[in-house]
Design a protein around this motif. Structure first.
Motif, mmCIF file in Angstrom:
data_model
loop_
_atom_site.group_PDB
_atom_site.id
_atom_site.type_symbol
_atom_site.label_atom_id
_atom_site.label_comp_id
_atom_site.label_asym_id
_atom_site.label_seq_id
_atom_site.Cartn_x
_atom_site.Cartn_y
_atom_site.Cartn_z
ATOM 1 N N VAL A 1 -30.294 32.311 31.340
ATOM 2 C CA VAL A 1 -30.123 31.524 32.561
ATOM 3 C C VAL A 1 -29.863 32.477 33.720
ATOM 4 C CG1 VAL A 1 -28.727 29.777 33.702
ATOM 5 C CG2 VAL A 1 -29.245 29.551 31.285
ATOM 6 N N ILE A 2 -30.641 32.325 34.772
ATOM 7 C CA ILE A 2 -30.496 33.170 35.955
ATOM 8 C C ILE A 2 -30.263 32.266 37.154
ATOM 9 C CG2 ILE A 2 -31.619 34.833 37.465
ATOM 10 C CD1 ILE A 2 -33.286 35.702 35.046
ATOM 11 N N ALA A 3 -29.256 32.597 37.954
ATOM 12 C CA ALA A 3 -28.970 31.829 39.162
ATOM 13 C C ALA A 3 -28.481 32.770 40.250
ATOM 14 C CB ALA A 3 -27.919 30.761 38.877
ATOM 15 N N SER A 4 -28.941 32.520 41.465
ATOM 16 C CA SER A 4 -28.448 33.277 42.613
ATOM 17 C C SER A 4 -28.482 32.371 43.827
ATOM 18 C CB SER A 4 -29.292 34.530 42.850
ATOM 19 O OG SER A 4 -30.591 34.161 43.237
ATOM 20 N N CYS A 5 -27.574 32.648 44.748
ATOM 21 C CA CYS A 5 -27.461 31.815 45.941
ATOM 22 C C CYS A 5 -27.510 32.708 47.167
ATOM 23 C CB CYS A 5 -26.143 31.039 45.892
ATOM 24 S SG CYS A 5 -25.926 29.926 47.298
ATOM 25 N N CYS B 1 -25.717 32.491 49.716
ATOM 26 C CA CYS B 1 -24.389 32.766 50.281
ATOM 27 C C CYS B 1 -23.801 34.057 49.706
ATOM 28 C CB CYS B 1 -23.434 31.595 50.043
ATOM 29 S SG CYS B 1 -22.863 31.395 48.349
ATOM 30 N N ARG B 2 -24.348 34.547 48.582
ATOM 31 C CA ARG B 2 -24.001 35.829 47.962
ATOM 32 C C ARG B 2 -22.520 35.956 47.603
ATOM 33 N NH1 ARG B 2 -28.247 38.796 47.095
ATOM 34 N NH2 ARG B 2 -27.163 40.761 47.256
ATOM 35 N N ARG B 3 -21.890 34.864 47.245
ATOM 36 C CA ARG B 3 -20.466 34.899 46.871
ATOM 37 C C ARG B 3 -20.240 35.689 45.579
ATOM 38 N NH1 ARG B 3 -15.722 31.317 47.733
ATOM 39 N NH2 ARG B 3 -14.384 31.658 45.947
ATOM 40 N N PHE B 4 -21.132 35.534 44.599
ATOM 41 C CA PHE B 4 -20.962 36.249 43.338
ATOM 42 C C PHE B 4 -21.088 37.752 43.559
ATOM 43 C CE2 PHE B 4 -22.538 38.075 39.347
ATOM 44 C CZ PHE B 4 -21.466 37.757 38.534
ATOM 45 N N GLU B 5 -22.038 38.167 44.374
ATOM 46 C CA GLU B 5 -22.242 39.588 44.630
ATOM 47 C C GLU B 5 -21.063 40.188 45.392
ATOM 48 O OE1 GLU B 5 -24.516 37.271 44.994
ATOM 49 O OE2 GLU B 5 -26.208 37.892 43.762
ATOM 50 N N GLN B 6 -20.435 39.400 46.279
ATOM 51 C CA GLN B 6 -19.327 39.920 47.085
ATOM 52 C C GLN B 6 -17.996 39.880 46.351
ATOM 53 O OE1 GLN B 6 -19.417 37.589 50.673
ATOM 54 N NE2 GLN B 6 -20.478 39.211 51.773
ATOM 55 N N TYR B 7 -17.683 38.760 45.703
ATOM 56 C CA TYR B 7 -16.350 38.553 45.146
ATOM 57 C C TYR B 7 -16.308 38.466 43.623
ATOM 58 C CZ TYR B 7 -15.537 37.224 49.984
ATOM 59 O OH TYR B 7 -15.488 37.215 51.346
ATOM 60 N N GLY B 8 -17.458 38.356 42.983
ATOM 61 C CA GLY B 8 -17.476 38.209 41.532
ATOM 62 C C GLY B 8 -17.172 36.797 41.072
ATOM 63 N N LEU B 9 -17.282 35.825 41.963
ATOM 64 C CA LEU B 9 -17.032 34.416 41.640
ATOM 65 C C LEU B 9 -18.293 33.614 41.942
ATOM 66 C CD1 LEU B 9 -13.587 34.051 43.413
ATOM 67 C CD2 LEU B 9 -13.969 34.208 40.964
ATOM 68 N N GLU C 1 -22.591 25.835 29.399
ATOM 69 C CA GLU C 1 -21.751 27.030 29.389
ATOM 70 C C GLU C 1 -22.217 27.993 30.467
ATOM 71 O OE1 GLU C 1 -21.465 29.020 25.679
ATOM 72 O OE2 GLU C 1 -20.693 27.262 24.625
ATOM 73 N N ILE C 2 -21.257 28.609 31.128
ATOM 74 C CA ILE C 2 -21.587 29.627 32.120
ATOM 75 C C ILE C 2 -22.015 30.882 31.364
ATOM 76 C CG2 ILE C 2 -20.661 31.062 33.970
ATOM 77 C CD1 ILE C 2 -18.719 28.766 34.561
ATOM 78 N N PRO C 3 -23.157 31.463 31.702
ATOM 79 C CA PRO C 3 -23.614 32.670 31.000
ATOM 80 C C PRO C 3 -22.607 33.815 31.153
ATOM 81 C CG PRO C 3 -25.378 31.741 32.315
ATOM 82 C CD PRO C 3 -24.137 30.988 32.671
ATOM 83 N N ASN C 4 -22.523 34.655 30.117
ATOM 84 C CA ASN C 4 -21.541 35.745 30.094
ATOM 85 C C ASN C 4 -21.717 36.728 31.247
ATOM 86 O OD1 ASN C 4 -20.167 34.849 27.861
ATOM 87 N ND2 ASN C 4 -21.475 35.967 26.435
ATOM 88 N N LYS C 5 -22.934 36.902 31.740
ATOM 89 C CA LYS C 5 -23.128 37.865 32.823
ATOM 90 C C LYS C 5 -22.499 37.388 34.139
ATOM 91 C CE LYS C 5 -27.756 36.361 34.028
ATOM 92 N NZ LYS C 5 -29.155 36.770 34.092
ATOM 93 N N TYR C 6 -22.151 36.091 34.227
ATOM 94 C CA TYR C 6 -21.501 35.572 35.422
ATOM 95 C C TYR C 6 -19.987 35.468 35.269
ATOM 96 C CZ TYR C 6 -26.199 34.469 36.908
ATOM 97 O OH TYR C 6 -27.517 34.570 37.261
#
Length: 180
Positions: free
Chosen positions: A22-26, A28-36, A52-57
């Motif tokens: 499963v691949i997801a990106s937004c 707003c880039r919140r995951f890239e900036q804060y890890g959330l 389930e949230i994938p382990n890479k996230y």
């Protein structure tokens, strides 16, 4: 996706691919900036019924298995200019970081993790055999020797004196300011 609380025009683009991985990106880039993960990705996961949230996230620092290492704080004390103590401190840091590195990288590979554990147990047995002639020092004595701290030999309680003439910074003059 339209988010009324987002900056600008409020339009956000969420890219999602469901399959083996499963691949997801937004945008707003919140995951890239804060890890959330942001609420936009959670919404898309909910729409496509991802259970389930994938382990890479999931960042490792946000999991239960991360334990703070209090041993690091012990070695942060300043040591004298004695080269032997500095070298011992450097070696101790290297051993701790190597151990943390091995555990964090082999956490998902159980077989190799067991191999590393067994080798460390063998090393521990070897160290214990070397120390048979000498009694094992208490933990405080080992660390104090490592950082070159000598405990005073007096049995009397320490004397603590109250400092004299200290003013508290910013305490004011306790005088009322006159109005105009």
């Amino acid at each position: 996706m339209k988010d009324f609380k987002a900056h600008g025009d409020g339009l956000l683009e969420v890219c999602f691919k469901k399959g083996e991985d499963v691949i997801a990106s937004c945008s707003c880039r919140r995951f890239e900036q804060y890890g959330l993960l942001c609420k936009h990705i959670y919404f898309v996961f909910n729409m496509f019924k991802v259970k389930e949230i994938p382990n890479k996230y999931v960042m490792r620092r946000r999991t239960k298995d991360v334990v703070p290492n209090d041993l690091n704080n012990t070695f942060d004390l300043k040591v004298d200019d004695n080269d032997g103590h500095k070298k011992a401190k450097e070696v101790a840091y290297e051993i701790m970081h190597t151990g943390e590195y091995l555990v964090s990288n082999l956490m998902r590979d159980f077989d190799h993790l067991v191999i590393v554990r067994d080798q460390m147990r063998q090393m521990k047995v070897m160290v214990d055999e070397l120390r048979i002639t000498k009694p094992i020092d208490p933990k405080f004595d080992r660390y104090s020797r490592l950082i070159a701290y000598e405990k005073p030999n007096t049995d009397a309680p320490p004397t603590v004196r109250v400092p004299t003439g200290i003013r508290n910074k910013g305490r004011g003059s306790h005088k009322r300011i006159k109005s105009k």
